[in-house]
Scaffold this motif. Structure first.
Motif, short mmCIF file in Angstrom:
data_model
loop_
_atom_site.label_atom_id
_atom_site.label_comp_id
_atom_site.label_asym_id
_atom_site.label_seq_id
_atom_site.Cartn_x
_atom_site.Cartn_y
_atom_site.Cartn_z
N SER A 98 -17.05 -31.34 39.98
CA SER A 98 -16.90 -31.91 38.76
C SER A 98 -15.96 -32.55 38.37
N LEU A 99 -14.50 -32.40 38.99
CA LEU A 99 -13.17 -33.13 38.66
C LEU A 99 -13.35 -34.35 39.50
N MET A 100 -13.77 -34.12 40.80
CA MET A 100 -13.94 -35.49 41.74
C MET A 100 -14.73 -36.73 40.93
N PHE A 101 -15.75 -36.36 40.20
CA PHE A 101 -16.43 -37.46 39.58
C PHE A 101 -16.40 -37.62 38.31
N SER A 102 -15.36 -37.03 37.64
CA SER A 102 -14.81 -37.18 36.17
C SER A 102 -14.08 -38.44 36.13
N ASP A 103 -14.46 -38.91 35.10
CA ASP A 103 -13.36 -40.14 34.38
C ASP A 103 -12.11 -39.77 34.06
N ASN A 104 -11.83 -38.83 33.70
CA ASN A 104 -10.27 -38.48 33.49
C ASN A 104 -9.42 -38.27 34.83
N ARG A 105 -8.73 -39.32 35.24
CA ARG A 105 -8.10 -39.13 36.30
C ARG A 105 -6.53 -38.36 36.35
N VAL A 106 -6.64 -37.65 37.47
CA VAL A 106 -5.42 -36.73 37.58
C VAL A 106 -4.32 -37.49 38.21
N ASP A 107 -4.65 -38.75 38.89
CA ASP A 107 -3.45 -39.66 39.37
C ASP A 107 -4.07 -40.99 38.78
N PRO A 108 -3.47 -41.57 38.01
CA PRO A 108 -3.76 -42.97 37.21
C PRO A 108 -3.80 -44.02 38.33
N ASN A 109 -3.12 -43.88 39.51
CA ASN A 109 -3.16 -44.83 40.56
C ASN A 109 -4.45 -44.81 41.61
N GLN A 110 -5.24 -43.90 41.40
CA GLN A 110 -6.43 -43.51 42.28
C GLN A 110 -7.28 -42.69 41.51
N SER A 111 -8.79 -42.96 42.27
CA SER A 111 -9.85 -42.26 41.76
C SER A 111 -9.42 -40.53 42.15
N ASN A 112 -10.28 -39.85 41.30
CA ASN A 112 -10.10 -38.44 41.61
C ASN A 112 -10.78 -38.19 42.95
N LEU A 113 -11.87 -38.84 43.29
CA LEU A 113 -12.48 -38.73 44.49
C LEU A 113 -11.66 -39.14 45.67
N SER A 114 -10.90 -40.13 45.50
CA SER A 114 -10.03 -40.66 46.88
C SER A 114 -8.83 -39.63 46.49
N ARG A 115 -8.30 -39.19 45.59
CA ARG A 115 -7.13 -38.19 45.57
C ARG A 115 -7.71 -36.85 46.17
N ALA A 116 -8.78 -36.32 45.92
CA ALA A 116 -9.39 -35.26 46.67
C ALA A 116 -9.27 -35.19 48.32
N ILE A 117 -9.97 -36.45 48.57
CA ILE A 117 -10.19 -36.89 50.03
C ILE A 117 -8.60 -36.85 50.72
N ASP A 118 -7.44 -37.53 50.01
CA ASP A 118 -6.30 -37.62 50.50
C ASP A 118 -5.63 -36.16 50.49
N ASP A 119 -5.96 -35.43 49.74
CA ASP A 119 -5.28 -34.06 49.56
C ASP A 119 -5.81 -33.22 50.72
N ILE A 120 -7.13 -33.36 51.28
CA ILE A 120 -7.66 -32.75 52.26
C ILE A 120 -7.10 -33.28 53.70
N LEU A 121 -7.11 -34.37 53.94
CA LEU A 121 -6.74 -35.12 55.03
C LEU A 121 -5.33 -34.99 55.19
N TYR A 122 -4.38 -34.95 54.26
CA TYR A 122 -3.01 -34.86 54.27
C TYR A 122 -2.30 -33.49 53.83
N ASN A 123 -3.33 -32.59 53.90
CA ASN A 123 -2.91 -31.08 53.66
C ASN A 123 -1.55 -30.68 54.55
N PRO A 124 -0.44 -30.42 54.12
CA PRO A 124 0.70 -30.23 54.87
C PRO A 124 0.51 -28.77 55.47
N SER A 125 -0.18 -27.94 55.30
CA SER A 125 -0.61 -26.78 55.91
C SER A 125 -1.37 -26.84 57.15
N TRP A 126 -2.26 -27.66 56.87
CA TRP A 126 -3.31 -27.79 57.94
C TRP A 126 -3.42 -28.99 58.66
#
Length: 502
Positions: free
Chosen positions: A268-296
């Protein structure tokens, strides 16, 4: 008419030809000798490798914990016990539970107290806040120059803070830990061990149960709760290691805005208009957080896995291309030049006599760490092995097609092209496919010595002796890749061999 032999005839034949009807000593007892030799060999191996001692000294608990580390993770709260019997629950800086953990398996009774802290002449603690949580992270404060803050003052400091007076920690449905003033009670399966804290040594009531261990009187006590984890009790601290099935924070790290949310909330948050980061969409931020997960480090692991696949493919391809023409020079029925045959065959022996891992070490020193060293090691080793297999296949071909093409006046190149290659090409490609499949596994091993690929990443995770869940993740990826390429290779080999038979 059928002739029959009587007893006298048989005896007469035995007298004239005793060597035919009389079994020798070796013929009579060779089975017993073979069985005795096998038994003696196993007895020797048992003694030489000290198998009995290894089995008797093996610790199944350690092995079980080691295997559990592959499929589980631990939450590690520490309970600091103050001199007045109050406590403070402390999580590590990089706790997988996040920055402000309040897990439901810890029930704590808290109260606000005012205490006086005596400062040492050389170093005093920084002034704490007037009210702090009993669940916290403990980190030293630093000055701008990197040194811990110090003071020359010796005045005591009065602080007001929230402390834990009692705590109840659930390990599983039948095991838990109760902490109160000067006492820790450990319960497992209806059996309770009571420990006394607050002094300088560890004491306990009664006898230690089988699931508790103390190296020497007065030292810390370690209690094991099976898969649920363990606890280490010291006079002034209790270290809890609670285990959970699964891989912690596999998709989102604790610093991600998606951390701790359910799958539905994340989508729901991925496709929400309320951005958690004003510089990128929530979907892009989620993908980045998965790909660049520092633990994995998913993106880095997948990139290294792709490097391993490319190393295996390119190294095998180059080996096949070079081994193909050289095998014609090594085959005695194709190139009738014995010195040249022997020279090429000895070159193949030289290449394949040294293991791929050794060549990887050599090329790592020559080219530096990276995939180039891995490709060179695979190429050099497989050129020798494929060259030998190809030359032996050429020496066993049927000469009739070649003689028929030669009889019509074809050139030497045409003779090989139409009389030899169609016979051996399915075998050549089938063997190359098998080596490609095998090298996908081998590339992982040589990567561990610096030849690049996922092998190096795997070795780094194993060397820490803590990130075994990361090791399991990479091993699982390798198994999937090997399974996929094994099926592709088998399918292609079946197609080629079938076409060759037609």
């Amino acid at each position: 008419m059928t002739a029959t032999m009587n007893t006298m005839d048989v005896r007469d034949i035995e007298a004239r030809y005793p060597e035919l009807l009389t079994r020798s000593f070796w013929q009579r007892y060779r089975t017993a000798f073979a069985a005795a030799a096998v038994i003696a060999y196993f007895i020797f191996c048992w003694w030489f490798f000290a198998i009995g001692h290894v089995i008797s000294s093996a610790n199944s608990d350690i092995a079980g914990n080691y295997l559990a580390d592959w499929i589980s993770w631990e939450a590690r709260p520490d309970i600091d016990i103050h001199a007045d019997g109050t406590m403070k629950i402390v999580f590590g800086k990089y706790s997988p539970l996040g920055a402000d953990p309040h897990p439901d398996w810890i029930e704590a009774k808290t109260e606000t107290v005012t205490r006086t802290i005596e400062a040492s002449p050389s170093e005093a603690p920084a002034q704490p806040k007037q009210s702090t949580s009993s669940f916290s992270f403990v980190q030293p404060e630093f000055r701008g120059d990197g040194e811990t803050s110090k003071t020359a003052g010796t005045e005591p400091t009065t602080v007001t803070e929230e402390v834990v007076t009692e705590a109840h920690i659930m390990m599983n449905s039948s095991s838990w830990i109760d902490l109160s003033k000067d006492k820790v009670e450990l319960t497992r399966g209806g059996e309770t061990l009571t420990l006394t804290t607050g002094g300088k040594t560890m004491t306990y009531d009664g006898a230690l149960p089988e699931w508790a261990y103390q190296r020497a009187p007065g030292e810390k006590i370690i209690a094991y709760f099976g898969f649920a984890g363990r606890v280490e009790v010291e006079p002034d601290r209790v270290k809890v290691r609670k285990r959970f099935l699964g891989w912690e924070n596999f998709f989102f790290d604790t610093n991600s805005p998606f951390f701790g949310k359910s799958a539905g909330d994340v989508i729901s948050l991925m496709f929400s208009d309320n951005r958690v980061d004003p510089n990128q969409s929530n979907l892009s931020r989620a993908i980045d957080d998965i790909l660049y997960n520092p633990s994995w480090q998913h993106l880095d692991v997948w990139t290294k896995l792709l490097q391993t696949i490319v190393m295996a493919f390119v190294g095998t391809l180059f080996a096949m291309v070079i081994a193909f023409p050289l095998s014609f020079l090594a085959a005695r029925n194709i190139t009738r030049n014995k010195p040249l045959n022997q020279l090429v065959k000895r070159f193949f022996d030289f290449q394949r006599s040294v293991d791929m891992l050794i060549w990887a070490l050599f090329f790592t020193r020559a080219f530096g760490p990276g995939p180039l060293a891995g490709i060179a090691a695979i190429f050099f080793t497989d050129t020798g092995t494929l060259g030998k297999l190809y030359s032996e296949a050429l020496e066993n071909i049927d000469d009739k097609p070649r003689e028929g093409i030669r009889s019509v006046g074809a050139s030497p190149v045409a003779i090989q092209r139409f009389g030899v290659v169609p016979q051996v090409l399915p075998v050549f490609v089938s063997q190359a496919l098998y080596f490609w499949e095998s090298n996908t596994r081998s590339a992982t091993i040589i990567g561990a010595v610096g030849a690049g690929g996922i092998g190096l990443k795997l070795w780094e995770a194993m060397r820490t002796n803590q990130d075994w869940e990361n090791v399991a993740y990479m091993v699982l990826l390798i198994l999937i890749v090997v399974y996929v390429f094994d099926n592709i290779s088998n399918r292609l080999r079946s197609m080629l061999i079938g076409n060759g038979r037609k």
